[in-house]
Scaffold this motif. Structure first.
Motif, PDB file in Angstrom:
ATOM      1  N   LYS A  24      33.620 -10.737  74.079  1.00 26.78           N
ATOM      2  CA  LYS A  24      32.353 -10.544  74.779  1.00 26.78           C
ATOM      3  C   LYS A  24      32.276  -9.070  75.134  1.00 26.78           C
ATOM      4  CE  LYS A  24      34.101 -11.757  79.349  1.00 26.78           C
ATOM      5  NZ  LYS A  24      33.889 -12.602  80.522  1.00 26.78           N
ATOM      6  N   ASN A  26      31.848  -5.911  77.620  1.00 27.33           N
ATOM      7  CA  ASN A  26      32.081  -5.503  79.000  1.00 27.33           C
ATOM      8  C   ASN A  26      30.813  -4.799  79.485  1.00 27.33           C
ATOM      9  OD1 ASN A  26      32.698  -3.661  81.183  1.00 27.33           O
ATOM     10  ND2 ASN A  26      34.849  -4.098  80.795  1.00 27.33           N
ATOM     11  N   ARG A  27      30.141  -5.389  80.454  1.00 28.37           N
ATOM     12  CA  ARG A  27      28.840  -4.888  80.923  1.00 28.37           C
ATOM     13  C   ARG A  27      28.924  -3.447  81.426  1.00 28.37           C
ATOM     14  NH1 ARG A  27      24.179  -7.669  82.365  1.00 28.37           N
ATOM     15  NH2 ARG A  27      25.301  -9.641  82.248  1.00 28.37           N
ATOM     16  N   LYS A  28      29.957  -3.130  82.185  1.00 26.62           N
ATOM     17  CA  LYS A  28      30.097  -1.788  82.766  1.00 26.62           C
ATOM     18  C   LYS A  28      30.298  -0.736  81.673  1.00 26.62           C
ATOM     19  CE  LYS A  28      32.770   0.741  86.193  1.00 26.62           C
ATOM     20  NZ  LYS A  28      33.920   0.695  87.091  1.00 26.62           N
ATOM     21  N   TYR A  30      29.470  -0.977  78.491  1.00 24.54           N
ATOM     22  CA  TYR A  30      28.295  -0.913  77.618  1.00 24.54           C
ATOM     23  C   TYR A  30      27.130  -0.184  78.271  1.00 24.54           C
ATOM     24  CZ  TYR A  30      24.358  -2.371  74.742  1.00 24.54           C
ATOM     25  OH  TYR A  30      23.240  -2.372  73.960  1.00 24.54           O
ATOM     26  N   SER A  31      26.889  -0.430  79.548  1.00 22.01           N
ATOM     27  CA  SER A  31      25.697   0.113  80.203  1.00 22.01           C
ATOM     28  C   SER A  31      25.686   1.637  80.254  1.00 22.01           C
ATOM     29  CB  SER A  31      25.552  -0.464  81.606  1.00 22.01           C
ATOM     30  OG  SER A  31      26.636  -0.084  82.408  1.00 22.01           O
ATOM     31  N   ASP A  45      21.579 -11.473  77.436  1.00 17.52           N
ATOM     32  CA  ASP A  45      22.707 -11.988  78.220  1.00 17.52           C
ATOM     33  C   ASP A  45      23.838 -12.534  77.366  1.00 17.52           C
ATOM     34  OD1 ASP A  45      21.709 -11.344  80.716  1.00 17.52           O
ATOM     35  OD2 ASP A  45      20.597 -13.223  80.891  1.00 17.52           O
ATOM     36  N   PHE A  48      27.077 -10.543  76.873  1.00 14.34           N
ATOM     37  CA  PHE A  48      27.995 -10.456  78.005  1.00 14.34           C
ATOM     38  C   PHE A  48      28.671 -11.793  78.300  1.00 14.34           C
ATOM     39  CE2 PHE A  48      24.528  -7.368  78.888  1.00 14.34           C
ATOM     40  CZ  PHE A  48      25.257  -6.224  78.621  1.00 14.34           C
ATOM     41  N   ASP A  49      28.022 -12.893  77.908  1.00 13.30           N
ATOM     42  CA  ASP A  49      28.571 -14.229  78.139  1.00 13.30           C
ATOM     43  C   ASP A  49      29.564 -14.630  77.056  1.00 13.30           C
ATOM     44  OD1 ASP A  49      26.921 -14.346  80.344  1.00 13.30           O
ATOM     45  OD2 ASP A  49      25.356 -15.477  79.303  1.00 13.30           O
ATOM     46  N   GLN A  79      34.320  -1.254  74.422  1.00  8.30           N
ATOM     47  CA  GLN A  79      33.262  -2.012  75.090  1.00  8.30           C
ATOM     48  C   GLN A  79      33.484  -3.517  74.970  1.00  8.30           C
ATOM     49  OE1 GLN A  79      29.791  -0.628  73.074  1.00  8.30           O
ATOM     50  NE2 GLN A  79      29.799   1.341  74.108  1.00  8.30           N
TER      51      GLN A  79
END
Length: 84
Positions: A24, A26-28, A30-31, A45, A48-49, A79
């Motif tokens: 999956k 990693n939101r942090k 990737y952002s 979503d 990230f899920d 990421q």
């Protein structure tokens, strides 16, 4: 007397992701990336899920296929994280 090494033990590196791994995003990580800046302002979503399957690893990038009718994507390996 011989100097003894009193530094803290090195952190164990996480297992490297390999072809076929379930991942999956990693939101942090990737952002703040250039990939996020070049993409849709609101990422879906499901990235990230998870899980997505890592198809190919070339250098610092990996190709991920999601279990959805969407195109495969190339993302930096830093990421991605193991899906659990």
């Amino acid at each position: 007397m011989a100097d003894s090494d009193t530094s803290a033990p090195a952190k164990a590196k996480p297992a490297a992701l390999r072809k076929g791994a379930l991942v999956k995003v990693n939101r942090k990580a990737y952002s703040a990336s250039i990939e996020a800046a070049a993409s849709d302002p609101t990422p879906p979503d499901y990235i990230f899920d998870g899980p997505g399957e890592l198809l190919v690893v070339k250098g610092d990038y990996g190709q991920v296929r999601w279990n959805r009718p969407v195109p495969d994507v190339w993302l930096r390996m830093d990421q991605l994280e193991v899906y659990s």
